[in-house]
Scaffold this active site. Sequence first.
Site, PDB file in Angstrom:
ATOM      1  N   ASP A 164       2.772  17.507  10.451  1.00 21.61           N
ATOM      2  CA  ASP A 164       2.366  17.181   8.755  1.00 21.61           C
ATOM      3  C   ASP A 164       2.472  18.111   8.155  1.00 21.61           C
ATOM      4  O   ASP A 164       2.985  19.089   8.533  1.00 21.61           O
ATOM      5  CB  ASP A 164       0.365  16.688   8.483  1.00 21.61           C
ATOM      6  N   TYR A 220       2.358   2.509  -5.025  1.00 19.09           N
ATOM      7  CA  TYR A 220       2.053   2.994  -3.998  1.00 19.09           C
ATOM      8  C   TYR A 220       2.387   1.604  -3.051  1.00 19.09           C
ATOM      9  O   TYR A 220       2.888   1.105  -2.543  1.00 19.09           O
ATOM     10  CB  TYR A 220       0.056   3.073  -3.900  1.00 19.09           C
ATOM     11  N   GLU A 234     -10.269  10.169  -2.445  1.00 16.84           N
ATOM     12  CA  GLU A 234     -10.490   9.305  -1.189  1.00 16.84           C
ATOM     13  C   GLU A 234     -11.440   8.196  -1.804  1.00 16.84           C
ATOM     14  O   GLU A 234     -10.925   7.429  -2.910  1.00 16.84           O
ATOM     15  CB  GLU A 234     -12.693  10.127  -0.864  1.00 16.84           C
TER      16      GLU A 234
HETATM   17  P1  NAD Z   1      -4.022  11.051   4.792  1.00 14.20           P
HETATM   18  O1  NAD Z   1      -3.542  10.814   3.728  1.00 14.20           O
HETATM   19  O2  NAD Z   1      -5.963  11.409   5.055  1.00 14.20           O
HETATM   20  O3  NAD Z   1      -2.938  11.033   5.841  1.00 14.20           O
HETATM   21  C1  NAD Z   1      -1.662  10.544   5.341  1.00 14.20           C
HETATM   22  C2  NAD Z   1      -0.648  12.110   5.995  1.00 14.20           C
HETATM   23  O4  NAD Z   1       0.360  12.184   5.759  1.00 14.20           O
HETATM   24  C3  NAD Z   1      -1.333  13.468   5.315  1.00 14.20           C
HETATM   25  O5  NAD Z   1      -1.984  14.501   6.086  1.00 14.20           O
HETATM   26  C4  NAD Z   1      -0.443  13.803   4.471  1.00 14.20           C
HETATM   27  O6  NAD Z   1      -0.367  15.309   4.146  1.00 14.20           O
HETATM   28  C5  NAD Z   1       0.813  13.538   5.624  1.00 14.20           C
HETATM   29  N1  NAD Z   1       2.117  13.076   4.985  1.00 14.20           N
HETATM   30  C6  NAD Z   1       2.597  12.480   3.236  1.00 14.20           C
HETATM   31  N2  NAD Z   1       4.063  12.914   3.207  1.00 14.20           N
HETATM   32  C7  NAD Z   1       4.486  13.890   4.582  1.00 14.20           C
HETATM   33  C8  NAD Z   1       5.867  13.826   4.746  1.00 14.20           C
HETATM   34  N3  NAD Z   1       6.829  14.222   3.908  1.00 14.20           N
HETATM   35  N4  NAD Z   1       5.649  14.589   5.909  1.00 14.20           N
HETATM   36  C9  NAD Z   1       4.898  14.975   6.459  1.00 14.20           C
HETATM   37  N5  NAD Z   1       2.963  14.549   6.384  1.00 14.20           N
HETATM   38  C10 NAD Z   1       3.375  13.748   5.644  1.00 14.20           C
HETATM   39  O7  NAD Z   1      -3.968   9.287   4.785  1.00 14.20           O
HETATM   40  P2  NAD Z   1      -4.812   7.742   5.621  1.00 14.20           P
HETATM   41  O8  NAD Z   1      -6.038   7.227   5.706  1.00 14.20           O
HETATM   42  O9  NAD Z   1      -4.882   8.757   7.271  1.00 14.20           O
HETATM   43  O10 NAD Z   1      -3.311   6.797   6.142  1.00 14.20           O
HETATM   44  C11 NAD Z   1      -2.433   7.141   6.758  1.00 14.20           C
HETATM   45  C12 NAD Z   1      -1.533   6.449   6.248  1.00 14.20           C
HETATM   46  O11 NAD Z   1      -2.196   4.704   6.542  1.00 14.20           O
HETATM   47  C13 NAD Z   1      -0.487   6.379   5.677  1.00 14.20           C
HETATM   48  O12 NAD Z   1       0.804   6.306   5.506  1.00 14.20           O
HETATM   49  C14 NAD Z   1      -1.383   5.272   4.165  1.00 14.20           C
HETATM   50  O13 NAD Z   1      -0.711   5.071   3.508  1.00 14.20           O
HETATM   51  C15 NAD Z   1      -1.516   4.246   4.964  1.00 14.20           C
HETATM   52  N6  NAD Z   1      -2.686   3.314   4.787  1.00 14.20           N
HETATM   53  C16 NAD Z   1      -3.942   3.667   4.444  1.00 14.20           C
HETATM   54  C17 NAD Z   1      -4.993   2.975   4.674  1.00 14.20           C
HETATM   55  C18 NAD Z   1      -6.143   3.299   4.474  1.00 14.20           C
HETATM   56  O14 NAD Z   1      -7.315   2.571   4.219  1.00 14.20           O
HETATM   57  N7  NAD Z   1      -7.202   4.952   4.764  1.00 14.20           N
HETATM   58  C19 NAD Z   1      -5.161   1.256   4.083  1.00 14.20           C
HETATM   59  C20 NAD Z   1      -3.570   1.291   4.247  1.00 14.20           C
HETATM   60  C21 NAD Z   1      -2.798   2.007   3.921  1.00 14.20           C
HETATM   61  O1  GDC Z   2     -10.896   3.642  -3.973  1.00 13.88           O
HETATM   62  P1  GDC Z   2     -11.071   2.211  -3.234  1.00 13.88           P
HETATM   63  O2  GDC Z   2     -11.694   2.718  -1.467  1.00 13.88           O
HETATM   64  O3  GDC Z   2      -9.522   1.687  -3.237  1.00 13.88           O
HETATM   65  O4  GDC Z   2     -11.615   0.609  -3.890  1.00 13.88           O
HETATM   66  C1  GDC Z   2     -12.425   0.105  -4.012  1.00 13.88           C
HETATM   67  C2  GDC Z   2     -13.091  -0.642  -4.772  1.00 13.88           C
HETATM   68  O5  GDC Z   2     -14.779   0.526  -4.672  1.00 13.88           O
HETATM   69  C3  GDC Z   2     -12.555  -0.432  -6.417  1.00 13.88           C
HETATM   70  O6  GDC Z   2     -12.966  -1.474  -6.852  1.00 13.88           O
HETATM   71  C4  GDC Z   2     -13.526   0.679  -6.874  1.00 13.88           C
HETATM   72  O7  GDC Z   2     -13.714   0.729  -8.713  1.00 13.88           O
HETATM   73  C5  GDC Z   2     -14.588   0.584  -6.613  1.00 13.88           C
HETATM   74  N1  GDC Z   2     -15.118   1.724  -6.674  1.00 13.88           N
HETATM   75  C6  GDC Z   2     -16.708   1.759  -6.246  1.00 13.88           C
HETATM   76  N2  GDC Z   2     -17.069   3.380  -7.151  1.00 13.88           N
HETATM   77  C7  GDC Z   2     -16.487   5.496  -6.165  1.00 13.88           C
HETATM   78  O8  GDC Z   2     -16.601   6.111  -6.529  1.00 13.88           O
HETATM   79  C8  GDC Z   2     -15.970   4.130  -5.952  1.00 13.88           C
HETATM   80  N3  GDC Z   2     -15.071   5.785  -5.418  1.00 13.88           N
HETATM   81  C9  GDC Z   2     -13.729   4.956  -5.668  1.00 13.88           C
HETATM   82  N4  GDC Z   2     -12.497   4.896  -4.868  1.00 13.88           N
HETATM   83  N5  GDC Z   2     -14.305   3.762  -5.596  1.00 13.88           N
HETATM   84  C10 GDC Z   2     -15.478   2.981  -5.600  1.00 13.88           C
HETATM   85  C11 GDC Z   2      -6.587   1.161  -1.653  1.00 13.88           C
HETATM   86  C12 GDC Z   2      -5.850   1.624  -1.584  1.00 13.88           C
HETATM   87  C13 GDC Z   2      -5.663   2.479  -0.869  1.00 13.88           C
HETATM   88  C14 GDC Z   2      -4.878   1.313   0.288  1.00 13.88           C
HETATM   89  C15 GDC Z   2      -6.597   0.535   1.091  1.00 13.88           C
HETATM   90  C16 GDC Z   2      -5.631  -0.641   1.440  1.00 13.88           C
HETATM   91  O9  GDC Z   2      -7.393   0.273  -3.257  1.00 13.88           O
HETATM   92  O10 GDC Z   2      -6.573   3.459  -2.641  1.00 13.88           O
HETATM   93  O11 GDC Z   2      -4.551   3.083  -0.763  1.00 13.88           O
HETATM   94  O12 GDC Z   2      -4.094   1.388  -0.237  1.00 13.88           O
HETATM   95  O13 GDC Z   2      -6.471   0.013  -0.955  1.00 13.88           O
HETATM   96  O14 GDC Z   2      -6.767  -2.113   1.208  1.00 13.88           O
HETATM   97  P2  GDC Z   2      -8.924  -0.380  -2.604  1.00 13.88           P
HETATM   98  O15 GDC Z   2      -9.571  -0.944  -1.786  1.00 13.88           O
HETATM   99  O16 GDC Z   2      -9.093  -1.217  -4.707  1.00 13.88           O
END
Ligand code: NAD
Ligand code: GDC
Length: 342
Positions: free
Chosen positions: A36, A151, A193
Site C-alpha cells: 500500500d 471514478y 466514508e
Molecule cells: P480503501 O481506500 O480502504 O483501500 C484502497 C487502498 O488502496 C488504500 O489503502 C490506498 O492507500 C491504496 N492505494 C491507492 N492507490 C495506491 C497506489 N498507487 N499504490 C498503492 N496503494 C494504493 O478502499 P476499499 O473500500 O478497501 O476498496 C478496495 C477496492 O475495492 C478499491 O479498488 C475500490 O475502488 C473497490 N471498491 C470498493 C467498494 C466499497 O464499497 N468499499 C465499492 C466498489 C469498489
Molecule cells: O457515500 P455512499 O455510501 O456512496 O452514499 C450512499 C447514499 O447515502 C447516497 O445517496 C448518500 O447521499 C447517502 N447518505 C446519506 N447520508 C452520509 O453522511 C450520508 N455520508 C455518506 N457517504 N452518504 C450519505 C458508492 C461509491 C463507492 C463505490 C460504491 C459501489 O456510491 O461512493 O466508491 O463505488 O458506490 O456501490 P454510493 O453508494 O452512492
Amino acid sequence: MSSATPTVLVAGGGGFIGGHLVADLLRQGLDVRAVDRKPFAEWYQVHPDADNRVADLSELRSAHSASEGVGTVYNLAADMGGMGFIETNKALCMLSVLTSTHLLVAARDAGVERFFYASSACVYAAGKQTSPDVTALAEADAYPAQAEDGYGWEKLFSERMARHFLEDFGLQTRTARYHNVYGPHGTWQGGREKAPAAICRKVAAAKLSGDHSIEIWGDGLQTRSFMYVDDCVRGTQMITAGESPEPVNLGSSELVSINQLVDIVSGIADITVRRNHDLSAPQGVRGRNSDNTMIQDIYGWEPSISLRSGLERTYAWIYDQMTGSRVTVPASWNTVHSPSHV
Ligand code: NAD
Ligand code: GDC
C-alpha cells in the site's frame, strides 16, 4: 510458508477490504504480500505474518517489484471513497488507472496465474438508477455506458483493459463489481466514508453527546444495498479461483432506503434520532441494487450476511473507535465533511 508456494499479492493491502482479505488469506496458511502507498501507521490492519510493504503501485517499477514471485494478484488499490469523495475528486479517482495499468503489465511480465480486479457498481448506467424502486442492476446494464463521472469510468476502462490482457496475453483476469461494502476496520470519518459508516458515526455521536439530531444527505428515500465485508472477501476469492472472466456483480440484494439504514442503526444504538435532511449534500444515484442472477448461476452462491447483523458489528467497532481512543465528540462529526483533498 515454503518458497514453493507462490505468493499472493494484495495491492491496497493497507485499505479496508485489503486488510480483511490479507487476514483471511493468512488464516488459510498462504504466503501473502500486502502493498500500500500509505505509511504503516495509516493501514487499517497490519498483519505481522504478511510481507508488508509501502510502495506506490502507480509506478511501474514498484508494480514489477511487488509482483516478483507472485502467483495471484488481488488489485484493490484505488483512490476511492463515498459520494462525499468521488463527486469532488474525479481526476484523482481516474489516476487510479495508472495503478490498474502497471499492475496488469507487471503481472503479465511476472507470469502471474490469476489477476483479480475490484471494479464497482459505479460503472452502471446512471439512466438505470433514477428511481428508489430500482430494478436490480444486471451485468449487461453497464452498456450503453453512462458510468459515474471520474471514478466509474476508470473502473469501466480498467475492466476492459483486464479483459484485453486476457485476450491478447493470456493473463487470467477476473473482475467483480463490488456494491457498497461496509464493516469494521474501514473508513468512518474524514470525508471518504460511505453511508453505513457515516450513519454509524453520526448515531454514535448523537448517543455520546446527548444531542440526538443527525444530518442525512438527501431526503433519505434513495436506496442502496450494502454488502458486509466478510461476504466481499469470500466472493472475491471464489471469483478469482473461478473460470468465468466476465465482470460479475458482488453485492447484497437486500435493498434499503437510507432512512431505513438510519432506522436500523438507531435501533442498534437504542436511541431515537431527529433527522435533518441536507438536500444539497452529495447523493449519487437515486437507487441501486445488485441482481445476483449471474453469480448464482455460475457459483451457486451470493452474499447473505444480513444488513442488521453486519451493522451491529460495524456500529460496535465505530463506537469503540470514538470512545476507546477517548476522542471528544466534535460537532463536525455530525455534519457534511467538505471533502478533504487527501
Ligand atoms: P480503501 O481506500 O480502504 O483501500 C484502497 C487502498 O488502496 C488504500 O489503502 C490506498 O492507500 C491504496 N492505494 C491507492 N492507490 C495506491 C497506489 N498507487 N499504490 C498503492 N496503494 C494504493 O478502499 P476499499 O473500500 O478497501 O476498496 C478496495 C477496492 O475495492 C478499491 O479498488 C475500490 O475502488 C473497490 N471498491 C470498493 C467498494 C466499497 O464499497 N468499499 C465499492 C466498489 C469498489
Ligand atoms: O457515500 P455512499 O455510501 O456512496 O452514499 C450512499 C447514499 O447515502 C447516497 O445517496 C448518500 O447521499 C447517502 N447518505 C446519506 N447520508 C452520509 O453522511 C450520508 N455520508 C455518506 N457517504 N452518504 C450519505 C458508492 C461509491 C463507492 C463505490 C460504491 C459501489 O456510491 O461512493 O466508491 O463505488 O458506490 O456501490 P454510493 O453508494 O452512492
